[in-house]
Design a protein around this motif. Structure first.
Motif, PDB file in Angstrom:
ATOM      1  N   ALA A 218       0.834  -1.205   0.000  1.00 50.04           N
ATOM      2  CA  ALA A 218       0.000   0.000   0.000  1.00 50.04           C
ATOM      3  C   ALA A 218       0.867   1.253   0.000  1.00 50.04           C
ATOM      4  O   ALA A 218       0.610   2.213  -0.735  1.00 50.04           O
ATOM      5  N   ASP A 219       1.912   1.223   0.822  1.00 49.86           N
ATOM      6  CA  ASP A 219       2.836   2.347   0.853  1.00 49.86           C
ATOM      7  C   ASP A 219       3.550   2.491  -0.487  1.00 49.86           C
ATOM      8  O   ASP A 219       3.746   3.611  -0.984  1.00 49.86           O
ATOM      9  N   GLY A 220       3.933   1.364  -1.096  1.00 50.29           N
ATOM     10  CA  GLY A 220       4.607   1.415  -2.391  1.00 50.29           C
ATOM     11  C   GLY A 220       3.713   2.009  -3.463  1.00 50.29           C
ATOM     12  O   GLY A 220       4.175   2.797  -4.301  1.00 50.29           O
ATOM     13  N   PRO A 342      16.362   7.780   5.506  1.00 48.53           N
ATOM     14  CA  PRO A 342      16.637   6.906   6.658  1.00 48.53           C
ATOM     15  C   PRO A 342      15.403   6.480   7.440  1.00 48.53           C
ATOM     16  O   PRO A 342      15.439   5.466   8.135  1.00 48.53           O
ATOM     17  N   LEU A 343      14.302   7.230   7.338  1.00 51.88           N
ATOM     18  CA  LEU A 343      13.078   6.822   8.040  1.00 51.88           C
ATOM     19  C   LEU A 343      12.614   5.449   7.584  1.00 51.88           C
ATOM     20  O   LEU A 343      12.095   4.663   8.381  1.00 51.88           O
ATOM     21  N   TYR A 344      12.792   5.144   6.304  1.00 53.33           N
ATOM     22  CA  TYR A 344      12.314   3.866   5.777  1.00 53.33           C
ATOM     23  C   TYR A 344      13.021   2.700   6.476  1.00 53.33           C
ATOM     24  O   TYR A 344      12.386   1.702   6.844  1.00 53.33           O
ATOM     25  N   THR A 345      14.326   2.840   6.649  1.00 57.43           N
ATOM     26  CA  THR A 345      15.074   1.823   7.382  1.00 57.43           C
ATOM     27  C   THR A 345      14.604   1.740   8.828  1.00 57.43           C
ATOM     28  O   THR A 345      14.419   0.652   9.380  1.00 57.43           O
ATOM     29  N   LEU A 346      14.381   2.892   9.433  1.00 52.03           N
ATOM     30  CA  LEU A 346      13.964   2.953  10.832  1.00 52.03           C
ATOM     31  C   LEU A 346      12.575   2.349  11.027  1.00 52.03           C
ATOM     32  O   LEU A 346      12.337   1.590  11.974  1.00 52.03           O
ATOM     33  N   ALA A 347      11.651   2.653  10.129  1.00 53.27           N
ATOM     34  CA  ALA A 347      10.277   2.149  10.257  1.00 53.27           C
ATOM     35  C   ALA A 347      10.226   0.633  10.127  1.00 53.27           C
ATOM     36  O   ALA A 347       9.529  -0.049  10.883  1.00 53.27           O
ATOM     37  N   PHE A 348      10.972   0.080   9.172  1.00 48.37           N
ATOM     38  CA  PHE A 348      10.986  -1.374   9.010  1.00 48.37           C
ATOM     39  C   PHE A 348      11.709  -2.048  10.179  1.00 48.37           C
ATOM     40  O   PHE A 348      11.330  -3.141  10.607  1.00 48.37           O
ATOM     41  N   LEU A 356       4.828   4.524   6.965  1.00 47.35           N
ATOM     42  CA  LEU A 356       5.280   5.000   5.660  1.00 47.35           C
ATOM     43  C   LEU A 356       4.098   5.176   4.717  1.00 47.35           C
ATOM     44  O   LEU A 356       4.078   6.106   3.906  1.00 47.35           O
ATOM     45  N   PHE A 357       3.134   4.279   4.847  1.00 48.72           N
ATOM     46  CA  PHE A 357       1.915   4.392   4.033  1.00 48.72           C
ATOM     47  C   PHE A 357       1.183   5.695   4.338  1.00 48.72           C
ATOM     48  O   PHE A 357       0.785   6.438   3.439  1.00 48.72           O
ATOM     49  N   LEU A 364       0.865  12.720  -0.891  1.00 47.33           N
ATOM     50  CA  LEU A 364       0.115  12.675  -2.147  1.00 47.33           C
ATOM     51  C   LEU A 364      -1.044  13.664  -2.134  1.00 47.33           C
ATOM     52  O   LEU A 364      -1.310  14.345  -3.136  1.00 47.33           O
ATOM     53  N   ALA A 365      -1.728  13.751  -0.988  1.00 49.71           N
ATOM     54  CA  ALA A 365      -2.856  14.672  -0.867  1.00 49.71           C
ATOM     55  C   ALA A 365      -2.427  16.123  -1.055  1.00 49.71           C
ATOM     56  O   ALA A 365      -3.205  16.960  -1.529  1.00 49.71           O
TER      57      ALA A 365
END
Length: 478
Positions: A218-220, A342-348, A356-357, A364-365
Motif C-alpha cells: 500500500a505504501d509502495g 533513513p526513516l524507511y530503514t527505521l520504520a521497518f 510509511l503508508f 500525495l494529498a
C-alpha cells in the motif's frame, strides 16, 4: 567479525559496486544523449515508469520481511519463491496486453514495442530475487557487489552497442534486460548455498510475511503515485520530448540520492534489524546516518548547482540546455529526499511499515493539487517547483514520525548540519567568483571548478570534522 566491522566491510564493497555502476551509467547516458533524441529518452522513461509501478505488487515487501524476521525456514522461503514466480507471469501478461491503453494516454505509437519488450523483465527478475534478499540478510555484500558490477558492465556494453547499431529507444530496453539476466543468473549461482527451493507451496505458511507486506505494498502504491505524478503528468500533457528533458535533469540531479544513499541504508538495515529493541542505539545510529548522508550528499549537490551550466553541455552535448534550470531545482529536492530516506530503514526496523503508508498518503494529498496548479501556470518548471514544495512538506512530516519512533533528535541533527551547510556555502561562493572572473565554458574550466570545490570542502572537513587519525583507523578497519 563485529557488526561494526561487518558494516564497514559491507560499505566498502557496496561503495565499489556503486562507483563502478555509476561510472558506466554516466558513460551510457553521455553517449546516448548524443545519439538519441529527447523523445527517445521520454519513451524509455515511460517504460521504466510502468515497470516500477508493477514492481510494487510483485515484491509484496518480502525483502524487508525476510530480513526483519531473519527468515530461515526452507518451506516458507520456497512458498515465497514460487509465489513471486507466479506474480511475475501475471504482471508480464498485464503489461503486455495493456500496451494499447498506455499508447492511447501518451499518444506515442513507439511505446508499443518498447512496453511489450519491457514486460519480459518480470519473467527474468523473480527467479533470482529471493537469493538477493538472503545475501543481504547474511551480510554478504561482497557477493552483492560482484553481481551488481557484472550486470552494470554487461548491460551498459549491450546498450551502447545497440544504440550505435540504430536500435534507438529499444537499445536501452535490451540493455536493461541483459543486465537483469546476468544479475539473476549470478544471484542463483552464489545464493544457492543459503537456499535451494523445494517443491512446496502453502500460502498459510507465509501469513506473517503477507501481513507485513500489506502496508508495504500500500505504501509502495501511494509512494509511486506521489513520487511519479510529475512524470505521469508531463508525459501525458506536455509530451514525451519534454519528459525526456525532465528525465535527464532527474538522472543528473538525484544521482547522489539513488547511488550513494543505498550504500548506507542497504548495509545498515540488516544490522539495525538485529538491535530493533535497543531504542537508544537506534536513535544514535539514525543520527549518525543523517550526519553521514549530509556530509556526503551536500557537497555533490551544491557543486552540481553551481556548475550545472558547465556540466550539462560537457556531458550531454548541445540541445539539452532546457535541463539546466530543472537541475537547479532538483538539487534541493535531492537534499530533502536524502534526509527523508533513513526513516524507511527505521520504520521497518521497528516493524511499523504502516507509518510509511500514512506519510506517502498525506504527501500525495498535498502534491497532486500543487502539481495541477503549478503546471497550469508555469509548465514543466512549475511541475518541478511543485515537486520541491511537496518534498519539503514530506520531510517535515517525516521528521515528526521519526520523533515518534525514537524521541527528540531535531536539535542534535540541526547542530550537526550547520558545518556541512557552511562548508558548501563557502565552496559555492568561491566557485561563483571563479566563473565570474575567469569563465565556466569548456572542459578545463569545468574540471577546475570541480577540483576547486572538492579541495575546499575536503580541507574544511579535515580541519573541522574528521581527523587524519580517524581516517587511518577507518582505513585499518576496512
Amino acid at each position: 567479525m563485529s557488526n561494526k566491522n561487518k558494516a564497514i566491510n559491507g560499505g566498502k564493497w557496496i561503495t565499489i559496486s556503486t562507483v563502478v555502476a555509476t561510472v558506466f551509467q554516466f558513460m551510457q547516458v553521455a553517449i546516448l544523449a548524443r545519439l538519441l533524441s529527447p523523445s527517445a529518452f521520454g519513451v524509455v522513461s515511460i517504460s521504466t515508469l510502468i515497470i516500477a509501478f508493477f514492481n510494487i505488487f510483485t515484491n509484496l515487501g518480502f525483502s524487508n520481511s525476510i530480513i526483519y524476521k531473519q527468515e530461515q525456514d526452507r518451506k516458507v522461503l520456497s512458498t515465497l519463491y514460487f509465489l513471486n514466480l507466479i506474480l511475475g507471469v501475471v504482471i508480464f501478461i498485464a503489461i503486455y496486453f495493456s500496451a494499447p491503453l498506455i499508447i492511447a494516454y501518451y499518444k506515442e505509437a513507439k511505446l508499443g514495442s518498447v512496453i511489450k519488450l519491457s514486460s519480459t523483465y518480470f519473467l527474468i527478475v523473480y527467479f533470482g530475487q529471493i537469493y538477493y534478499f538472503l545475501l543481504e540478510k547474511e551480510l554478504q555484500f561482497k557477493s552483492v557487489a560482484i553481481i551488481e558490477i557484472a550486470g552494470a558492465v554487461i548491460g551498459t556494453t549491450v546498450t551502447i552497442k545497440l544504440a550505435y547499431s540504430g536500435f534507438e529507444a529499444l537499445s536501452l530496453i535490451y540493455g536493461q534486460l541483459c543486465m537483469q539476466l546476468v544479475r539473476t543468473v549470478l544471484q542463483i549461482i552464489i545464493g544457492r548455498k543459503y537456499f535451494v527451493p523445494k517443491i512446496y507451496f502453502n500460502i498459510r505458511s507465509i501469513k506473517e510475511h503477507l501481513q507485513f507486506g500489506v502496508y508495504n505494498v500500500a505504501d509502495g502504491f501511494i509512494g509511486f503515485i506521489q513520487s511519479n505524478a510529475d512524470n505521469i503528468i508531463i508525459g501525458g500533457v506536455l509530451g514525451v520530448k519534454m519528459l525526456g528533458y525532465y528525465t535527464i535533469a532527474i538522472q543528473l540531479a538525484v544521482f547522489p540520492i539513488t547511488k550513494l544513499n543505498p550504500i548506507v541504508l542497504q548495509v545498515t538495515y540488516p544490522l539495525l534489524a538485529k538491535m530493533k529493541d535497543n531504542l537508544s542505539g537506534l536513535k544514535n545510529s539514525y543520527l549518525k546516518i543523517l550526519d553521514f548522508l549530509s556530509y556526503i550528499n551536500l557537497p555533490l549537490l551544491a557543486g552540481l548547482f553551481i556548475t550545472a551550466d558547465s556540466v550539462v553541455p560537457l556531458f550531454y552535448g548541445p540541445g539539452w540546455g532546457q535541463t539546466i534550470e530543472l537541475i537547479k531545482i532538483f538539487v534541493f529536492i535531492s537534499f530533502f529526499s536524502c534526509l527523508s530516506h533513513p526513516l524507511y530503514t527505521l520504520a521497518f526496523t521497528r516493524g511499523k511499515p504502516k507509518l510509511l503508508f500514512y506519510l506517502n498518503l498525506a504527501t500525495l494529498a498535498v502534491k497532486l493539487p500543487l502539481l495541477y496548479v503549478f503546471s497550469k501556470y508555469w509548465g514543466v518548471t512549475g511541475i518541478a517547483m511543485a515537486f520541491l514544495l511537496a518534498t519539503f512538506i514530506n520531510l517535515v512530516l517525516n521528521f515528526c514520525i521519526v520523533q515518534h519512533l525514537i524521541g527528540a533528535f531535531i536539535n542534535t541533527f540541526l547542530k550537526n548540519l550547520l558545518k556541512p551547510i557552511f562548508f558548501c556555502l563557502l565552496m559555492v561562493a568561491i566557485i561563483y567568483a571563479y566563473k565570474l572572473f575567469i569563465g565556466y565554458a569548456g572542459i578545463v574550466n569545468t574540471i577546475t571548478q570541480v577540483c576547486l570545490g572538492g579541495i575546499i570542502y575536503g580541507v574544511l572537513t579535515l580541519i573541522y570534522k574528521i581527523s587524519f587519525s580517524e581516517i587511518k583507523a577507518l582505513k585499518k578497519a576496512i
